[in-house]
Scaffold this active site. Sequence first.
Site, PDB file in Angstrom:
ATOM      1  N   GLY A  31      16.568   0.616   9.229  1.00 27.63           N
ATOM      2  CA  GLY A  31      15.979   1.765   8.538  1.00 27.63           C
ATOM      3  C   GLY A  31      14.992   2.492   9.424  1.00 27.63           C
ATOM      4  O   GLY A  31      13.896   2.837   9.002  1.00 27.63           O
ATOM      5  N   GLY A  35      10.091   7.236   7.954  1.00 23.37           N
ATOM      6  CA  GLY A  35       8.939   6.482   7.458  1.00 23.37           C
ATOM      7  C   GLY A  35       8.410   5.383   8.383  1.00 23.37           C
ATOM      8  O   GLY A  35       8.182   5.588   9.590  1.00 23.37           O
ATOM      9  N   GLY A  37       9.782   2.593   9.429  1.00 25.41           N
ATOM     10  CA  GLY A  37      10.712   2.105  10.446  1.00 25.41           C
ATOM     11  C   GLY A  37      10.655   2.974  11.696  1.00 25.41           C
ATOM     12  O   GLY A  37      10.659   2.473  12.827  1.00 25.41           O
ATOM     13  N   SER A 160       6.645  -6.037  -0.048  1.00 29.01           N
ATOM     14  CA  SER A 160       5.774  -5.075  -0.720  1.00 29.01           C
ATOM     15  C   SER A 160       4.894  -5.802  -1.727  1.00 29.01           C
ATOM     16  O   SER A 160       5.278  -6.851  -2.247  1.00 29.01           O
ATOM     17  CB  SER A 160       6.628  -4.057  -1.470  1.00 29.01           C
ATOM     18  OG  SER A 160       5.824  -3.276  -2.329  1.00 29.01           O
ATOM     19  N   TYR A 186      13.138  -3.781  -8.178  1.00 28.43           N
ATOM     20  CA  TYR A 186      12.456  -3.620  -6.885  1.00 28.43           C
ATOM     21  C   TYR A 186      11.593  -4.854  -6.605  1.00 28.43           C
ATOM     22  O   TYR A 186      11.638  -5.429  -5.515  1.00 28.43           O
ATOM     23  CB  TYR A 186      11.596  -2.352  -6.896  1.00 28.43           C
ATOM     24  CG  TYR A 186      10.900  -2.080  -5.566  1.00 28.43           C
ATOM     25  CD1 TYR A 186      11.629  -1.803  -4.416  1.00 28.43           C
ATOM     26  CD2 TYR A 186       9.500  -2.110  -5.470  1.00 28.43           C
ATOM     27  CE1 TYR A 186      11.000  -1.549  -3.199  1.00 28.43           C
ATOM     28  CE2 TYR A 186       8.858  -1.854  -4.252  1.00 28.43           C
ATOM     29  CZ  TYR A 186       9.615  -1.583  -3.123  1.00 28.43           C
ATOM     30  OH  TYR A 186       8.979  -1.342  -1.924  1.00 28.43           O
TER      31      TYR A 186
HETATM   32  N1  LIG Z   1       5.912   3.429   1.666  1.00 30.38           N
HETATM   33  C1  LIG Z   1       5.283   2.508   0.954  1.00 30.38           C
HETATM   34  O1  LIG Z   1       4.279   2.806   0.287  1.00 30.38           O
HETATM   35  C2  LIG Z   1       5.758   1.082   0.946  1.00 30.38           C
HETATM   36  C3  LIG Z   1       5.002   0.141   0.224  1.00 30.38           C
HETATM   37  C4  LIG Z   1       5.439  -1.174   0.198  1.00 30.38           C
HETATM   38  C5  LIG Z   1       6.579  -1.536   0.879  1.00 30.38           C
HETATM   39  N2  LIG Z   1       7.294  -0.613   1.557  1.00 30.38           N
HETATM   40  C6  LIG Z   1       8.529  -1.041   2.242  1.00 30.38           C
HETATM   41  O2  LIG Z   1       8.569  -0.490   3.537  1.00 30.38           O
HETATM   42  C7  LIG Z   1       9.927  -0.364   3.963  1.00 30.38           C
HETATM   43  C8  LIG Z   1      10.120   1.004   4.605  1.00 30.38           C
HETATM   44  O3  LIG Z   1       9.930   1.984   3.614  1.00 30.38           O
HETATM   45  P1  LIG Z   1       9.461   3.470   3.913  1.00 30.38           P
HETATM   46  O4  LIG Z   1       8.253   3.693   3.096  1.00 30.38           O
HETATM   47  O5  LIG Z   1       9.423   3.731   5.359  1.00 30.38           O
HETATM   48  O6  LIG Z   1      10.652   4.290   3.202  1.00 30.38           O
HETATM   49  P2  LIG Z   1      11.705   5.364   3.752  1.00 30.38           P
HETATM   50  O7  LIG Z   1      11.007   6.439   4.510  1.00 30.38           O
HETATM   51  O8  LIG Z   1      12.512   5.742   2.569  1.00 30.38           O
HETATM   52  O9  LIG Z   1      12.558   4.534   4.781  1.00 30.38           O
HETATM   53  C9  LIG Z   1      13.481   3.583   4.333  1.00 30.38           C
HETATM   54  C10 LIG Z   1      14.555   3.409   5.364  1.00 30.38           C
HETATM   55  O10 LIG Z   1      15.518   2.477   4.849  1.00 30.38           O
HETATM   56  C11 LIG Z   1      16.810   3.053   4.991  1.00 30.38           C
HETATM   57  N3  LIG Z   1      17.708   2.551   3.956  1.00 30.38           N
HETATM   58  C12 LIG Z   1      17.573   2.622   2.626  1.00 30.38           C
HETATM   59  N4  LIG Z   1      18.624   2.051   2.020  1.00 30.38           N
HETATM   60  C13 LIG Z   1      19.447   1.618   3.010  1.00 30.38           C
HETATM   61  C14 LIG Z   1      20.696   0.970   3.039  1.00 30.38           C
HETATM   62  N5  LIG Z   1      21.359   0.658   1.919  1.00 30.38           N
HETATM   63  N6  LIG Z   1      21.249   0.676   4.224  1.00 30.38           N
HETATM   64  C15 LIG Z   1      20.617   0.992   5.361  1.00 30.38           C
HETATM   65  N7  LIG Z   1      19.428   1.620   5.422  1.00 30.38           N
HETATM   66  C16 LIG Z   1      18.859   1.925   4.240  1.00 30.38           C
HETATM   67  C17 LIG Z   1      16.588   4.558   4.870  1.00 30.38           C
HETATM   68  O11 LIG Z   1      17.679   5.268   5.393  1.00 30.38           O
HETATM   69  P3  LIG Z   1      17.908   6.833   5.096  1.00 30.38           P
HETATM   70  O12 LIG Z   1      17.017   7.544   6.084  1.00 30.38           O
HETATM   71  O13 LIG Z   1      19.363   7.020   5.366  1.00 30.38           O
HETATM   72  O14 LIG Z   1      17.555   7.055   3.667  1.00 30.38           O
HETATM   73  C18 LIG Z   1      15.309   4.703   5.677  1.00 30.38           C
HETATM   74  O15 LIG Z   1      15.598   4.717   7.062  1.00 30.38           O
HETATM   75  C19 LIG Z   1      10.793  -0.617   2.717  1.00 30.38           C
HETATM   76  O16 LIG Z   1      11.345  -1.898   2.801  1.00 30.38           O
HETATM   77  C20 LIG Z   1       9.800  -0.535   1.574  1.00 30.38           C
HETATM   78  O17 LIG Z   1      10.178  -1.351   0.476  1.00 30.38           O
HETATM   79  C21 LIG Z   1       6.899   0.696   1.630  1.00 30.38           C
END
Ligand SMILES: NC(=O)c1ccc[n+]([C@@H]2O[C@H](COP(=O)([O-])OP(=O)(O)OC[C@H]3O[C@@H](n4cnc5c(N)ncnc54)[C@H](OP(=O)(O)O)[C@@H]3O)[C@@H](O)[C@H]2O)c1
Length: 318
Positions: A31, A35, A37, A160, A186
């Site tokens: 990912g 964000g 990643g 998370s 979730y």
């Molecule tokens: N942001 C927060 O506040 C927060 C808080 C707690 C935990 N987290 C965790 O942090 C991690 C990263 O989240 P983020 O905030 O950076 O969100 P994000 O910007 O939505 O990034 C998520 C990434 O995961 C990819 N993804 C989603 N579903 C997928 C699938 N089925 N197969 C392959 N790739 C997939 C997305 O790809 P696309 O670009 O194609 O959509 C994107 O690259 C997640 O695991 C999330 O649960 C985030």
Amino acid sequence: MRDTAKFGAETTASEVAEGIDLSGKVALVTGGSSGLGQETARVLAERGARVILTARDLPKGEAVAAGIRAATGNQHVEVEELELGSLKQIRAFAERFLARHPTLHILVNNAGVMACPPAKTADGFELQFGSNHVGHFLTTCLLAPALRRAAPSRVVSVSSRGHHMSPVVFDDIQFERRPYDKWLAYGQSKTANVLFAVGLERRLGARGVHANALHPGGIMTELSRHLQSEDWQFLQARTRGMKFKSVEAGAATSVFAATAPELEGRGGLYLEDCHVAAVNDAADALDGVKSYALDPQNAERLWEVSEKLVGERFALSP
Ligand SMILES: NC(=O)c1ccc[n+]([C@@H]2O[C@H](COP(=O)([O-])OP(=O)(O)OC[C@H]3O[C@@H](n4cnc5c(N)ncnc54)[C@H](OP(=O)(O)O)[C@@H]3O)[C@@H](O)[C@H]2O)c1
């Protein structure tokens, strides 16, 4: 010796990795197309690692990789296609990856989806459990030979604080006998992320492959793509007015887990704000890790369930 006591919620990923040399290391970030990643991949590249980021949307991933190469001057930043909601795609990805990279020093299982409407993966698993946990379970187990060859190596499980919302409900993981609830789903998937680190540590820790889980903080990213206004109210009430982090600070705990010398030889932990978090089973807890997420018996049960779902056994230990 650096002073990690000063690391906190506002420390950035670049600050956490300052002075750490990752040249010669191979890092994979799932990912990486947006964000946390994307920022994690950028900082690992900044420290000299060869970085492979995965994206399900290749052009989106290519644009991110080009940006990282330009920003860091590190030309060894590549993209691989990976849809975690398809066991077939994961197997094909792992085969391609192992053919090109015999060693893997850092695996950041970062990709995730949150609070989506009811949906299933290509293999019929509830979408959040299927992509956030099962997909990473299979990816990691298939790449374990490369992690073992690279030891000491690390697996980072981006969980998370949402794991507080639900344990893994072993009697009905797929919401077949209860109504689908996007937050319980979730929470369950994020508890599974922690338990997977515990199970992996038990199997590979003695071989120098260490796994830790973490909460990155609350960060405005594309993760909120499925949220409605009532969901924001629900989250604000639950977190009692959480302060958001920048993306640079949001990626810090992932980079800490992936690189910190202070974590050498340690695994099965849950981190937040670049520190090991304590167990906190209070019903209204705002921090810490639930004991059900660190429970070794739950971890073993999840391992067995996951093997059944992917149709393959992974003993991993010698
Ligand atoms: N942001 C927060 O506040 C927060 C808080 C707690 C935990 N987290 C965790 O942090 C991690 C990263 O989240 P983020 O905030 O950076 O969100 P994000 O910007 O939505 O990034 C998520 C990434 O995961 C990819 N993804 C989603 N579903 C997928 C699938 N089925 N197969 C392959 N790739 C997939 C997305 O790809 P696309 O670009 O194609 O959509 C994107 O690259 C997640 O695991 C999330 O649960 C985030």
